[in-house]
Design a protein around this motif. Structure first.
Motif, short mmCIF file in Angstrom:
data_model
loop_
_atom_site.label_atom_id
_atom_site.label_comp_id
_atom_site.label_asym_id
_atom_site.label_seq_id
_atom_site.Cartn_x
_atom_site.Cartn_y
_atom_site.Cartn_z
N VAL A 41 -1.81 4.51 2.21
CA VAL A 41 -1.47 4.91 3.58
C VAL A 41 -2.01 6.29 3.95
O VAL A 41 -1.68 6.82 5.00
N TRP A 61 -1.10 5.51 7.58
CA TRP A 61 0.15 5.69 8.31
C TRP A 61 -0.09 6.67 9.45
O TRP A 61 0.27 6.43 10.59
N LYS A 62 -0.71 7.78 9.14
CA LYS A 62 -1.10 8.78 10.13
C LYS A 62 -2.58 9.05 9.94
O LYS A 62 -3.07 9.05 8.81
N VAL A 69 0.57 8.92 14.33
CA VAL A 69 0.84 7.62 13.72
C VAL A 69 -0.25 6.64 14.15
O VAL A 69 -0.63 6.58 15.32
N PHE A 73 -0.88 0.43 12.49
CA PHE A 73 -0.10 0.31 11.26
C PHE A 73 0.83 -0.90 11.28
O PHE A 73 0.85 -1.68 10.32
N ASP A 74 1.59 -1.07 12.35
CA ASP A 74 2.57 -2.16 12.38
C ASP A 74 1.93 -3.53 12.15
O ASP A 74 2.36 -4.29 11.28
N LEU A 89 3.31 1.36 -1.60
CA LEU A 89 2.61 2.26 -0.69
C LEU A 89 2.31 3.59 -1.37
O LEU A 89 3.20 4.21 -1.96
N CYS A 91 0.53 7.49 -0.93
CA CYS A 91 -0.01 8.56 -0.10
C CYS A 91 -0.41 9.71 -1.03
O CYS A 91 -0.58 9.50 -2.22
N ARG A 96 4.67 10.79 2.84
CA ARG A 96 4.30 9.92 3.97
C ARG A 96 4.54 8.45 3.64
O ARG A 96 4.89 7.66 4.52
N SER A 97 4.37 8.10 2.38
CA SER A 97 4.59 6.70 2.00
C SER A 97 6.05 6.30 2.12
O SER A 97 6.35 5.12 2.29
N ALA A 100 6.28 5.40 5.80
CA ALA A 100 5.57 4.14 5.99
C ALA A 100 6.37 2.97 5.42
O ALA A 100 6.43 1.89 6.03
N ARG A 103 9.19 2.16 7.81
CA ARG A 103 8.70 1.41 8.98
C ARG A 103 8.38 -0.02 8.58
O ARG A 103 8.72 -0.96 9.30
#
Length: 144
Positions: A41, A61-62, A69, A73-74, A89, A91, A96-97, A100, A103
């Motif tokens: 991510v 993710w970003k 963002v 991603f979604d 995930l 990062c 950040r993971s 993510a 989410r």
């Protein structure tokens, strides 16, 4: 003749808002066994400059610059999770993971954070890549 003992992997760590935290070694074992898909991510720039895991799915993710963002991603994480496999995930440092993974969980995907990330925490000189992380643990990675 005896067969070599399987590596002892640390237990999962519970988490709030996502499936849990796993060590880099546990994540890699799941990927190798086919139980999970590895999702990197980090931003495209990070993967290009710092290194990446061959075969990992790149889904920021970003995104750099600005670290907004990723609007894709979604849909991307839902597509990766459609198989029903766990998603692990990754990062830079395992922060950040987490966001993510939270989410992805909101979207109905079984998502785990990989502790320490790709580079681990900074050392006493504020350098990453020496205190934990995917690379330090000698898991597969390469650099362009």
């Amino acid at each position: 003749m005896t067969s070599p003992a399987a590596p002892v992997l640390p237990p999962l760590q519970s988490a709030t808002g996502y499936a849990g935290d796993v060590s880099p070694e546990q994540a890699w074992a799941w990927v190798q066994s086919g139980e999970a898909e590895l999702v990197d991510v980090r931003s495209d720039a990070e993967r290009a400059w710092v290194g990446f895991v061959p075969g990992a799915h790149a889904l920021a993710w970003k995104q750099w610059p600005g670290m907004a963002v990723n609007p894709g991603f979604d849909s991307g994480v839902q597509a990766l999770g459609a198989s029903g496999k766990k998603l692990v995930l990754l990062c830079r440092s395992g922060v950040r993971s987490i966001a993510a993974a939270q989410r992805a969980t909101e979207l109905g995907v079984q998502a785990y954070n990989i502790l320490e990330g790709f580079e681990g925490d900074p050392d006493g000189q504020a350098h990453r890549g020496t205190l934990g992380g995917w690379r330090v643990r000698s898991l597969p990675w390469q650099q362009n």
